[in-house]
Design an enzyme around this catalytic site. Structure first.
Site, PDB file in Angstrom:
ATOM      1  N   GLY A 115       0.672   4.426   3.997  1.00  0.00           N
ATOM      2  CA  GLY A 115       0.940   3.256   3.160  1.00  0.00           C
ATOM      3  C   GLY A 115       2.425   3.124   2.879  1.00  0.00           C
ATOM      4  N   GLU A 158       8.023   8.139  -2.213  1.00  0.00           N
ATOM      5  CA  GLU A 158       7.610   9.547  -2.109  1.00  0.00           C
ATOM      6  C   GLU A 158       6.332   9.543  -1.279  1.00  0.00           C
ATOM      7  OE1 GLU A 158       7.219  11.554  -5.944  1.00  0.00           O
ATOM      8  OE2 GLU A 158       5.695  12.767  -4.969  1.00  0.00           O
ATOM      9  N   CYS A 200       1.546  16.025  -6.259  1.00  0.00           N
ATOM     10  CA  CYS A 200       2.485  15.934  -5.143  1.00  0.00           C
ATOM     11  C   CYS A 200       3.139  17.286  -4.884  1.00  0.00           C
ATOM     12  CB  CYS A 200       3.534  14.874  -5.432  1.00  0.00           C
ATOM     13  SG  CYS A 200       4.115  14.904  -7.117  1.00  0.00           S
TER      14      CYS A 200
HETATM   15  P1  NAP Z   1      -1.918   4.841  -0.982  1.00  0.00           P
HETATM   16  O1  NAP Z   1      -3.147   4.553  -0.224  1.00  0.00           O
HETATM   17  O2  NAP Z   1      -0.677   4.991  -0.189  1.00  0.00           O
HETATM   18  O3  NAP Z   1      -1.734   3.681  -2.062  1.00  0.00           O
HETATM   19  C1  NAP Z   1      -0.588   3.615  -2.908  1.00  0.00           C
HETATM   20  C2  NAP Z   1      -0.287   2.156  -3.222  1.00  0.00           C
HETATM   21  O4  NAP Z   1       0.192   1.482  -2.061  1.00  0.00           O
HETATM   22  C3  NAP Z   1      -1.502   1.365  -3.679  1.00  0.00           C
HETATM   23  O5  NAP Z   1      -1.071   0.403  -4.596  1.00  0.00           O
HETATM   24  C4  NAP Z   1      -1.979   0.699  -2.408  1.00  0.00           C
HETATM   25  O6  NAP Z   1      -2.716  -0.467  -2.650  1.00  0.00           O
HETATM   26  C5  NAP Z   1      -0.663   0.402  -1.720  1.00  0.00           C
HETATM   27  N1  NAP Z   1      -0.759   0.408  -0.248  1.00  0.00           N
HETATM   28  C6  NAP Z   1      -1.159   1.454   0.504  1.00  0.00           C
HETATM   29  N2  NAP Z   1      -1.050   1.121   1.816  1.00  0.00           N
HETATM   30  C7  NAP Z   1      -0.544  -0.126   1.870  1.00  0.00           C
HETATM   31  C8  NAP Z   1      -0.212  -0.996   2.928  1.00  0.00           C
HETATM   32  N3  NAP Z   1      -0.380  -0.657   4.206  1.00  0.00           N
HETATM   33  N4  NAP Z   1       0.273  -2.227   2.627  1.00  0.00           N
HETATM   34  C9  NAP Z   1       0.415  -2.609   1.353  1.00  0.00           C
HETATM   35  N5  NAP Z   1       0.109  -1.820   0.295  1.00  0.00           N
HETATM   36  C10 NAP Z   1      -0.363  -0.592   0.544  1.00  0.00           C
HETATM   37  O7  NAP Z   1      -2.065   6.150  -1.848  1.00  0.00           O
HETATM   38  P2  NAP Z   1      -3.265   6.642  -2.778  1.00  0.00           P
HETATM   39  O8  NAP Z   1      -4.333   5.635  -2.874  1.00  0.00           O
HETATM   40  O9  NAP Z   1      -2.627   7.084  -4.018  1.00  0.00           O
HETATM   41  O10 NAP Z   1      -3.791   7.940  -2.069  1.00  0.00           O
HETATM   42  C11 NAP Z   1      -4.108   8.028  -0.702  1.00  0.00           C
HETATM   43  C12 NAP Z   1      -3.476   9.278  -0.128  1.00  0.00           C
HETATM   44  O11 NAP Z   1      -2.084   9.289  -0.438  1.00  0.00           O
HETATM   45  C13 NAP Z   1      -3.960  10.592  -0.681  1.00  0.00           C
HETATM   46  O12 NAP Z   1      -5.127  11.026  -0.090  1.00  0.00           O
HETATM   47  C14 NAP Z   1      -2.789  11.501  -0.399  1.00  0.00           C
HETATM   48  O13 NAP Z   1      -2.843  11.961   0.915  1.00  0.00           O
HETATM   49  C15 NAP Z   1      -1.595  10.622  -0.566  1.00  0.00           C
HETATM   50  N6  NAP Z   1      -0.916  10.749  -1.885  1.00  0.00           N
HETATM   51  C16 NAP Z   1       0.143  11.554  -1.942  1.00  0.00           C
HETATM   52  C17 NAP Z   1       0.815  11.697  -3.144  1.00  0.00           C
HETATM   53  C18 NAP Z   1       2.001  12.567  -3.224  1.00  0.00           C
HETATM   54  O14 NAP Z   1       2.649  12.555  -4.244  1.00  0.00           O
HETATM   55  N7  NAP Z   1       2.322  13.314  -2.208  1.00  0.00           N
HETATM   56  C19 NAP Z   1       0.403  11.029  -4.290  1.00  0.00           C
HETATM   57  C20 NAP Z   1      -0.699  10.189  -4.190  1.00  0.00           C
HETATM   58  C21 NAP Z   1      -1.339  10.052  -2.972  1.00  0.00           C
HETATM   59  P3  NAP Z   1      -4.224  -0.406  -3.179  1.00  0.00           P
HETATM   60  O15 NAP Z   1      -4.157  -0.003  -4.629  1.00  0.00           O
HETATM   61  O16 NAP Z   1      -4.715  -1.788  -3.004  1.00  0.00           O
HETATM   62  O17 NAP Z   1      -4.939   0.608  -2.338  1.00  0.00           O
END
Ligand code: NAP
Length: 471
Positions: free
Chosen positions: A210, A230, A267
């Site tokens: 994302g 991040e 994280c």
């Molecule tokens: P995410 O899927 O990346 O979502 C984070 C934000 O970005 C959300 O608001 C999401 O929208 C938006 N988003 C994601 N992909 C997008 C795209 N292609 N285009 C536009 N907007 C986009 O992260 P998450 O839901 O928090 O968790 C998913 C995975 O992220 C976890 O399983 C983990 O692997 C990783 N993560 C890592 C950390 C870290 O600090 N390392 C923290 C959190 C998560 P929506 O709300 O509509 O989905």
């Protein structure tokens, strides 16, 4: 994504754009009063907000109570930075008569707020990195309006916090556009926000996929903008035999607690443990397995995060020459902890073994020498933290290990575990890609506000221009 969804995003950004000059020119008192008001309203409504947050995230009352306290502390901390004049600091070089290079005009280096910041809330910190979290607090302190992209994992909480914040903004008679919020029903909405011409910077915490997609969109704009993202971190820990021999059970217990804290959804969760081939390491691995296996985790933040964890752990389990160190116990509300082991040679050769497993699991990497352990650490490339246990002696091998840790990580720990990130002036929460898309900046600690200020050198400026730059 419907046209009306885009229209709602456009409206929120338009409000932010309208507030931009007023907020950029606001003085220290106005800004710090808002930040303190936001902290107060969070605390005053803590019970109700914690209930909502627990229902949506499953993180539990104790953790959420601590997180509200941290969020209020952070907001007040940034208020104090503003009161101390940090965003308004300037550097003055008096004019010197004569020819260059010695002779020069008067130069004053000031910093101006970037403008409206699109802030993507993190799923794993529903208070501290969401609507009123660290990114919002630091951007507001810097003089930038914030457009929050609410996380779909805690929509009701986001609305409740946003409504409270809006109340504070109205009572303080500030423009509503200082803080706006959008909820998008599809990924296209996030992209639209990042590419909106009135958005000046993006703050993001989330997945690699994302984050990278949004980072790309920010860079493909006609005028690319800073993207403070991040995107993931494996947080290696190198434990040398001399440290392990002292208290194998105590250290194993502490590490097992850190791996499973918040169901591994931090994280800074330690995901890679590098050990030398040594009897003290064998003893430690046995203790770690004993401590880890029976830990009961709580449910994960979203179904997507749970399936992402299961996929990532299964991929590690399937990889060549990887051994599962114990049969995972039966899943409870959350997934059972898992621990794998692989040689340093394989770990260095196969980059898939260095992928983040966001959840309660880690991989032990066994090295035949300190040199090989150092190479395994170097192979990680970019991470928020690296922890080194047992490098007290100032010898050449330890120096090399510290050098590599500093090369790959934003924070290097010489004791303790990486979960728990203090909000201070010295803190650095970032690191080389993918830990951060902007490794010279931090998203935790007071230096976070520097991200949203851009330097301008004023040459021979009249007095009134410089007076207008005071906080
Ligand atoms: P995410 O899927 O990346 O979502 C984070 C934000 O970005 C959300 O608001 C999401 O929208 C938006 N988003 C994601 N992909 C997008 C795209 N292609 N285009 C536009 N907007 C986009 O992260 P998450 O839901 O928090 O968790 C998913 C995975 O992220 C976890 O399983 C983990 O692997 C990783 N993560 C890592 C950390 C870290 O600090 N390392 C923290 C959190 C998560 P929506 O709300 O509509 O989905």
């Amino acid at each position: 994504m419907t046209i009306s969804d885009f229209a709602l995003i456009d409206r929120a950004v338009a409000e932010a754009a309208e507030a931009r000059p007023i907020w950029a020119q606001s003085g220290a008192t106005v800004r710090s009063q808002l930040l303190r008001g936001l902290a107060d309203v969070l605390e005053a409504n803590a019970d109700e907000l914690i209930g909502l947050a627990d229902r949506e995230t499953g993180l539990g009352e104790a953790r959420l109570k601590g997180e509200i306290a941290r969020t209020a502390y952070q907001l007040r901390g940034f208020a104090s930075e503003v009161d101390a004049g940090v965003p308004f600091r300037r550097i003055d070089d008096a004019a010197v008569e004569g020819l260059p290079p010695a002779g020069r005009p008067r130069l004053t280096r000031v910093r101006v707020p970037l403008g409206p910041v699109a802030m993507f809330s993190a799923s794993n910190f529903p208070f501290a990195f969401s609507v009123l979290g660290g990114d919002t607090a630091s951007a507001l302190a810097a003089g930038c309006p914030v457009v929050v992209k609410a996380h779909s994992g805690h929509p009701q909480l986001s609305r409740a916090v946003f409504d409270l914040a809006r109340g504070v903004i109205a009572r303080q008679q500030l423009p509503a556009g200082v803080l706006t919020m959008v909820e998008s029903a599809s990924r296209a909405g996030g992209g639209h926000l990042v590419q909106h011409p009135d958005i000046a910077a993006v703050a993001f915490t989330g997945s690699y996929q994302g984050g990278k997609a949004l980072w790309k969109l920010a860079n493909e704009r006609r005028h690319p903008i800073p993207f403070f993202g991040e995107l993931g971190s494996v947080n290696p820990l190198v434990a040398l035999p001399n440290a392990l021999a002292k208290d194998p059970d105590g250290l194993a217990k502490a590490l097992a607690g850190s791996i499973t804290l918040g169901c591994g959804q931090f994280c800074t969760s330690p995901g890679v443990i590098v050990l030398l081939d040594d009897p003290a390491s064998d003893r430690f691995v046995a203790s770690l397995g004993t401590a880890l296996k029976p830990i009961q985790t709580h449910r994960m933040l979203t179904d997507g995060i749970r399936s992402g964890f299961e996929k990532a752990a299964a991929a590690i389990a399937r990889a060549n020459d990887v051994q599962a160190l114990f049969e995972p116990a039966v899943d409870g509300a959350g997934p059972a902890p898992q621990l794998f082991q692989v040689s340093a040679e394989r770990f260095i050769a196969d980059e898939r073994l260095r992928d983040e497993m966001f959840g309660p699991a880690a991989i032990v990497v066994r090295a035949r020498s300190l040199n090989e352990a150092t190479e395994a650490l170097a192979a990680i490339g970019g991470t928020l933290t690296a922890t080194l246990w047992g490098v007290e002696e100032p010898n050449e091998a330890n120096r090399a290990l510290v050098r590599v840790a500093e090369t790959i990580a934003g924070r290097v720990l010489f004791a303790g575990v990486p979960t728990g990130v203090a909000v201070t002036h010295a803190q650095h929460h970032g690191g080389p890609w993918p830990a951060s898309t902007a490794p010279s900046t931090t998203s935790v600690g007071y230096a976070a506000l520097e991200r949203f200020l851009r330097p301008v050198a004023l040459q021979d400026a009249p007095a009134w221009v410089l007076e207008g730059k005071q906080g």
